[in-house]
Design an enzyme around this catalytic site. Structure first.
Site, PDB file in Angstrom:
ATOM      1  N   HIS A 143       8.225   1.996  -4.149  1.00  0.00           N
ATOM      2  CA  HIS A 143       7.910   1.108  -3.018  1.00  0.00           C
ATOM      3  C   HIS A 143       6.989  -0.425  -3.034  1.00  0.00           C
ATOM      4  CE1 HIS A 143       4.364   3.061  -0.369  1.00  0.00           C
ATOM      5  NE2 HIS A 143       3.442   2.459  -1.600  1.00  0.00           N
ATOM      6  N   GLU A 148       9.318  -0.211   1.921  1.00  0.00           N
ATOM      7  CA  GLU A 148      10.409   1.388   0.859  1.00  0.00           C
ATOM      8  C   GLU A 148      11.748   1.137   0.764  1.00  0.00           C
ATOM      9  OE1 GLU A 148       7.861   4.198   0.980  1.00  0.00           O
ATOM     10  OE2 GLU A 148       7.272   3.903   3.075  1.00  0.00           O
TER      11      GLU A 148
HETATM   12  P1  PGA Z   1      -2.080   3.527  -4.799  1.00  0.00           P
HETATM   13  O1  PGA Z   1      -1.293   3.194  -3.806  1.00  0.00           O
HETATM   14  O2  PGA Z   1      -2.890   2.176  -5.311  1.00  0.00           O
HETATM   15  O3  PGA Z   1      -3.293   4.168  -3.664  1.00  0.00           O
HETATM   16  O4  PGA Z   1      -1.291   4.661  -5.286  1.00  0.00           O
HETATM   17  C1  PGA Z   1      -0.257   2.643  -4.257  1.00  0.00           C
HETATM   18  C2  PGA Z   1       1.310   2.314  -3.339  1.00  0.00           C
HETATM   19  O5  PGA Z   1       1.185   2.596  -2.125  1.00  0.00           O
HETATM   20  O6  PGA Z   1       1.259   1.019  -3.164  1.00  0.00           O
END
Ligand code: PGA
Length: 245
Positions: A143, A148
């Site tokens: 995503h 999603e």
């Molecule tokens: P993260 O999340 O930077 O905490 O890995 C990224 C995302 O899920 O868009």
């Protein structure tokens, strides 16, 4: 779409983990040098933290000027309460950067009239002239924002149901708190329209999905793969995240 589709522009910058914030900050600085009041699309999450820290360090040292930069939020929870991306972004960057409400385009989060509020968000961004630099993290499921798997390239800013994987990953930001079931996200159409896009990827746990994003089929199964169709895309990855490329 097939894997045979020609690849567009992504330019890959691979850096040691310790240099991640500086490499990303250099690209933000480039945008701000060209336009002091540039519109930056900013994500929340663990990935951009070294970038935000480096930008704040540079601003404090007089090496970067954030005084006119404008910020558009990427996503938010629907019915956000104590758990909110706006609060997270304020705590981790906006307050210290001096970006007040007049230079912040917040993502709507109240459920009442949310569809109209999403349209209004897109109109406001258009009134600002669109996004100069859209920064993005990469979810383990591919995503970007809360787009999603299953999100199409022409999707607009809208309410989405969050995947269980995404909700579990978000628990890390707010230990012990209930993560809302739905979010509001900038649609892929708007993201892909940014004048430049910077995908930020850190850590070995992102290596497989980064490989699918850049080398797999361009498909809504991995929404980030649509970035390969955008005109000016940069990927800054640390060595661990780039390990399978
Ligand atoms: P993260 O999340 O930077 O905490 O890995 C990224 C995302 O899920 O868009």
């Amino acid at each position: 779409m097939s894997a045979a589709e020609p690849l567009a522009s992504p330019r890959l910058v691979v850096v040691p983990a310790a240099g991640f914030g500086a490499a990303a900050a250099d690209l933000v600085a480039q945008t701000l040098a060209a336009r002091g009041d540039a519109v930056l699309g900013l994500p929340t999450g663990n990935t951009p933290i070294p970038l935000y820290q480096e930008l704040l360090r540079r601003a404090a040292a007089g090496e970067a000027n954030l005084s006119r930069a404008r910020v558009a939020m990427l996503d938010e929870y629907l019915d956000a309460g104590t758990v909110s991306f706006r609060g997270w972004l304020e705590d981790h960057f906006l307050r210290a950067a001096g970006v007040g409400p007049e230079r912040l385009l917040a993502m709507p989060s109240r459920p009442e009239n949310i569809a109209a509020a999403c349209v209004h968000y897109e109109e406001q961004l258009a009134a600002w002239g669109g996004c100069d630099l859209q920064l993005l993290g990469l979810g383990h499921n591919g995503h970007i924002g809360f787009n999603e798997p299953g999100s199409e390239a022409d999707s607009r800013t809208r309410v989405v149901r969050l995947s269980e994987q995404t909700r579990r990953a978000n628990e890390e930001y707010w230990p012990g708190r209930e993560i809302p079931a739905r979010g509001v996200t900038t649609g892929l159409a708007l993201l892909l329209a940014a004048r430049r896009i910077l995908l930020l990827v850190r850590g070995e746990d992102k290596a497989a999905i980064l490989e699918r994003t850049l080398r797999g089929p361009i498909s809504s199964a991995v929404p980030a793969s649509f970035l390969r169709r955008a005109a000016d895309v940069w990927v800054v990855a640390d060595e661990a995240a780039a390990g399978r490329l």
